[in-house]
Design an enzyme around this catalytic site. Structure first.
Site, PDB file in Angstrom:
ATOM      1  CD  GLU A  25      -3.223   3.361  -5.163  1.00 37.64           C
ATOM      2  OE1 GLU A  25      -4.282   2.759  -5.435  1.00 37.64           O
ATOM      3  OE2 GLU A  25      -2.198   2.770  -4.815  1.00 37.64           O
TER       4      GLU A  25
ATOM      5  NE  ARG B 237      -4.343  -1.199   0.115  1.00 37.91           N
ATOM      6  CZ  ARG B 237      -4.582  -2.207  -0.754  1.00 37.91           C
ATOM      7  NH1 ARG B 237      -3.709  -2.506  -1.684  1.00 37.91           N
ATOM      8  NH2 ARG B 237      -5.716  -2.881  -0.707  1.00 37.91           N
TER       9      ARG B 237
ATOM     10  CG  HIS C 149      -3.557  -0.527  -6.875  1.00 39.82           C
ATOM     11  ND1 HIS C 149      -3.768   0.085  -5.672  1.00 39.82           N
ATOM     12  CD2 HIS C 149      -3.650  -1.855  -6.623  1.00 39.82           C
ATOM     13  CE1 HIS C 149      -3.984  -0.818  -4.739  1.00 39.82           C
ATOM     14  NE2 HIS C 149      -3.912  -2.015  -5.302  1.00 39.82           N
TER      15      HIS C 149
HETATM   16  P1  NAP Z   1      -0.990 -11.308   4.556  1.00 37.01           P
HETATM   17  O1  NAP Z   1      -0.844 -12.731   4.190  1.00 37.01           O
HETATM   18  O2  NAP Z   1      -1.843 -10.938   5.700  1.00 37.01           O
HETATM   19  O3  NAP Z   1       0.483 -10.733   4.772  1.00 37.01           O
HETATM   20  C1  NAP Z   1       0.736  -9.493   5.332  1.00 37.01           C
HETATM   21  C2  NAP Z   1       2.108  -9.522   5.970  1.00 37.01           C
HETATM   22  O4  NAP Z   1       2.404  -8.189   6.424  1.00 37.01           O
HETATM   23  C3  NAP Z   1       2.210 -10.442   7.163  1.00 37.01           C
HETATM   24  O5  NAP Z   1       3.369 -11.220   7.037  1.00 37.01           O
HETATM   25  C4  NAP Z   1       2.323  -9.500   8.347  1.00 37.01           C
HETATM   26  O6  NAP Z   1       3.246  -9.908   9.345  1.00 37.01           O
HETATM   27  C5  NAP Z   1       2.967  -8.284   7.723  1.00 37.01           C
HETATM   28  N1  NAP Z   1       2.681  -7.107   8.535  1.00 37.01           N
HETATM   29  C6  NAP Z   1       1.481  -6.653   8.976  1.00 37.01           C
HETATM   30  N2  NAP Z   1       1.644  -5.563   9.728  1.00 37.01           N
HETATM   31  C7  NAP Z   1       2.979  -5.333   9.786  1.00 37.01           C
HETATM   32  C8  NAP Z   1       3.775  -4.341  10.412  1.00 37.01           C
HETATM   33  N3  NAP Z   1       3.234  -3.377  11.140  1.00 37.01           N
HETATM   34  N4  NAP Z   1       5.113  -4.421  10.258  1.00 37.01           N
HETATM   35  C9  NAP Z   1       5.668  -5.388   9.517  1.00 37.01           C
HETATM   36  N5  NAP Z   1       4.966  -6.338   8.876  1.00 37.01           N
HETATM   37  C10 NAP Z   1       3.637  -6.311   9.018  1.00 37.01           C
HETATM   38  O7  NAP Z   1      -1.548 -10.475   3.336  1.00 37.01           O
HETATM   39  P2  NAP Z   1      -1.303 -10.702   1.764  1.00 37.01           P
HETATM   40  O8  NAP Z   1      -2.385 -11.510   1.196  1.00 37.01           O
HETATM   41  O9  NAP Z   1       0.112 -11.123   1.560  1.00 37.01           O
HETATM   42  O10 NAP Z   1      -1.501  -9.183   1.242  1.00 37.01           O
HETATM   43  C11 NAP Z   1      -0.636  -8.184   1.701  1.00 37.01           C
HETATM   44  C12 NAP Z   1      -1.069  -6.813   1.207  1.00 37.01           C
HETATM   45  O11 NAP Z   1      -0.775  -6.654  -0.174  1.00 37.01           O
HETATM   46  C13 NAP Z   1      -2.568  -6.509   1.287  1.00 37.01           C
HETATM   47  O12 NAP Z   1      -2.979  -6.161   2.586  1.00 37.01           O
HETATM   48  C14 NAP Z   1      -2.703  -5.350   0.311  1.00 37.01           C
HETATM   49  O13 NAP Z   1      -2.492  -4.121   0.975  1.00 37.01           O
HETATM   50  C15 NAP Z   1      -1.564  -5.586  -0.680  1.00 37.01           C
HETATM   51  N6  NAP Z   1      -2.084  -5.966  -2.010  1.00 37.01           N
HETATM   52  C16 NAP Z   1      -1.784  -5.176  -3.078  1.00 37.01           C
HETATM   53  C17 NAP Z   1      -2.242  -5.532  -4.336  1.00 37.01           C
HETATM   54  C18 NAP Z   1      -1.904  -4.722  -5.539  1.00 37.01           C
HETATM   55  O14 NAP Z   1      -2.664  -4.749  -6.492  1.00 37.01           O
HETATM   56  N7  NAP Z   1      -0.786  -4.023  -5.561  1.00 37.01           N
HETATM   57  C19 NAP Z   1      -3.036  -6.662  -4.500  1.00 37.01           C
HETATM   58  C20 NAP Z   1      -3.313  -7.429  -3.390  1.00 37.01           C
HETATM   59  C21 NAP Z   1      -2.829  -7.077  -2.137  1.00 37.01           C
HETATM   60  P3  NAP Z   1       2.995 -11.022  10.429  1.00 37.01           P
HETATM   61  O15 NAP Z   1       3.167 -12.275   9.671  1.00 37.01           O
HETATM   62  O16 NAP Z   1       4.042 -10.762  11.417  1.00 37.01           O
HETATM   63  O17 NAP Z   1       1.598 -10.823  10.924  1.00 37.01           O
HETATM   64  C1  8YV Z   2      -7.134  -4.518  -6.204  1.00 37.36           C
HETATM   65  C2  8YV Z   2      -5.742  -4.886  -4.043  1.00 37.36           C
HETATM   66  O1  8YV Z   2      -6.670  -3.283  -6.603  1.00 37.36           O
HETATM   67  O2  8YV Z   2      -6.576  -6.940  -3.229  1.00 37.36           O
HETATM   68  C3  8YV Z   2      -6.070  -5.834  -2.955  1.00 37.36           C
HETATM   69  O3  8YV Z   2      -5.802  -5.505  -1.797  1.00 37.36           O
HETATM   70  O4  8YV Z   2      -5.187  -3.875  -3.804  1.00 37.36           O
HETATM   71  C4  8YV Z   2      -6.065  -5.244  -5.469  1.00 37.36           C
HETATM   72  O5  8YV Z   2      -6.192  -6.583  -5.678  1.00 37.36           O
HETATM   73  C5  8YV Z   2      -8.499  -4.304  -5.707  1.00 37.36           C
HETATM   74  O6  8YV Z   2      -8.819  -4.712  -4.443  1.00 37.36           O
HETATM   75  C6  8YV Z   2      -9.527  -4.728  -6.726  1.00 37.36           C
HETATM   76  O7  8YV Z   2     -10.697  -4.107  -6.481  1.00 37.36           O
END
Ligand code: NAP
Ligand code: 8YV
Length: 319
Positions: free
Chosen positions: A259, A230, A277
């Site tokens: 964004e 993010r 994104h």
């Molecule tokens: P996840 O499995 O919950 O992984 C999140 C990780 O972040 C966990 O390992 C957690 O650590 C760590 N974390 C949380 N708070 C923290 C902090 N304060 N300091 C350090 N590490 C911290 O989630 P995910 O499915 O991998 O998704 C992660 C993120 O990617 C989403 O929340 C979203 O914001 C982003 N995302 C972006 C896109 C895009 O289109 N660019 C798409 C999908 C998701 P612990 O293991 O220690 O709890």
């Molecule tokens: C998408 C995302 O931009 O899953 C997330 O956290 O940031 C992305 O996959 C979005 O949520 C699709 O609406």
């Protein structure tokens, strides 16, 4: 049919599937939202949104019979889960089905940065190739030391994919995990030890501006920052300053602080690769995300167990 309020943008495939089960109302097509909510708010039992738009407070307050908020995405930083929980409303999201796609986006930015893809591509397009111009050399993407902030589902998938490029993986997070990578309890120390820092952490109060001027300086003039988590996790002003004065080598960014606004100063830099994104934005993955978001709505409608409630809803509502 029960009424569904759709706050986010959805695909035609989703709209088709949803229209078989719900009476659809899309906020994008409602001109006078406040007036519409006054007359139709009580009919709405189901909401579909995403992690960017959430459910604005005036909308949430105008839906007294809301049963569920289903989010089309994994990150739910824009959704007030506490407010929903106080009313007994579960929030669901779409973990897992987008993990590999977002990891591939991070790897795409990684390769594009190290191999200087944008500059090489524009040289090829310009027609100047062969006109006495020496081809600029890039740096190898193989055998790098990569630090991952947030070694969750996506972070671990990035690590796996980068192993194919001979990367040594370091990670920083709240907890040390049972993984074959070196844990760093201090983020600046990890930034100093790696040549690429990749952020895959969620956006919340605990991660806000974790990547600040100090961490960026530790990554250094030869280092690259990639963010697919993010935008709020990076101090964007500090990043722009460091990229402009050479304190940081470059950045590959899929997410931004405000964004869809990307500061002009960031867009003007030549040492950045910017994507709007698109981490999960493929036909296949958006289909899987849409299906899961809809399956959660249908489970609630049918009184079945919800498939993927967010951890806070699960814990607080005993799901
Ligand atoms: P996840 O499995 O919950 O992984 C999140 C990780 O972040 C966990 O390992 C957690 O650590 C760590 N974390 C949380 N708070 C923290 C902090 N304060 N300091 C350090 N590490 C911290 O989630 P995910 O499915 O991998 O998704 C992660 C993120 O990617 C989403 O929340 C979203 O914001 C982003 N995302 C972006 C896109 C895009 O289109 N660019 C798409 C999908 C998701 P612990 O293991 O220690 O709890
Ligand atoms: C998408 C995302 O931009 O899953 C997330 O956290 O940031 C992305 O996959 C979005 O949520 C699709 O609406």
């Amino acid at each position: 049919m029960p009424s569904l309020l759709i706050i986010c943008s959805i695909t035609d495939v989703m709209r088709q599937r949803l229209s078989d089960a719900f009476d659809l109302h899309e906020t994008a097509q409602i001109e006078d939202m406040a007036g519409w909510l006054t007359s139709h708010g009580p009919e709405i039992e189901f909401v579909l949104t995403d992690g960017h738009l959430g459910v604005p407070q005036p909308i949430l307050d105008a839906l007294p019979n809301l049963q569920i908020i289903s989010s089309y995405g994994v990150g739910y930083d824009a959704i007030d889960v506490d407010a929903a929980t106080r009313r007994g409303i579960p929030v669901c999201h779409t973990p897992g089905v987008l993990t590999d796609e977002v990891a591939t986006t991070a790897v795409m930015l990684y390769l594009a940065l190290w191999r200087n893809l944008e500059a090489q591509s524009s040289l090829a397009r310009s027609g100047r190739w062969g006109n006495g111009h020496a081809l600029p050399l890039s740096r190898t993407a193989d055998g790098r030391v990569v630090g991952i902030l947030g070694l969750g589902r996506i972070g671990q998938a990035i690590a796996k994919k980068l192993e194919a490029f001979g990367a040594t993986i370091l990670y920083h997070g709240r907890t040390k995990k049972d993984v074959p990578y070196r844990f760093h309890s201090d983020l600046s120390e990890m930034a100093r030890a790696c040549d690429t820092l990749i952020c895959a952490a969620p956006g919340d109060a605990s991660t806000r501006h974790l990547i600040d001027a100090k961490v960026i300086e530790a990554l250094g003039p030869e280092g690259y920052l990639i963010n697919v988590g993010r935008g709020s996790t990076v101090d964007e002003d500090a990043l722009i300053t460091a990229l402009a004065d050479g304190t940081l080598g470059g950045a590959g960014l899929d997410v931004f602080e405000n964004e869809p606004h990307i500061p002009e100063a960031l867009r003007a830099l030549s040492n950045v690769i910017l994507t709007p994104h698109i981490g999960s934005a493929t036909v296949e993955t958006r289909r899987a995300m849409g299906d899961l978001a809809i399956d959660n709505l249908l489970a609630q409608r049918d009184g079945a167990a919800l498939l993927t409630p967010v951890p806070e809803s699960k814990a607080a509502l005993g799901l």
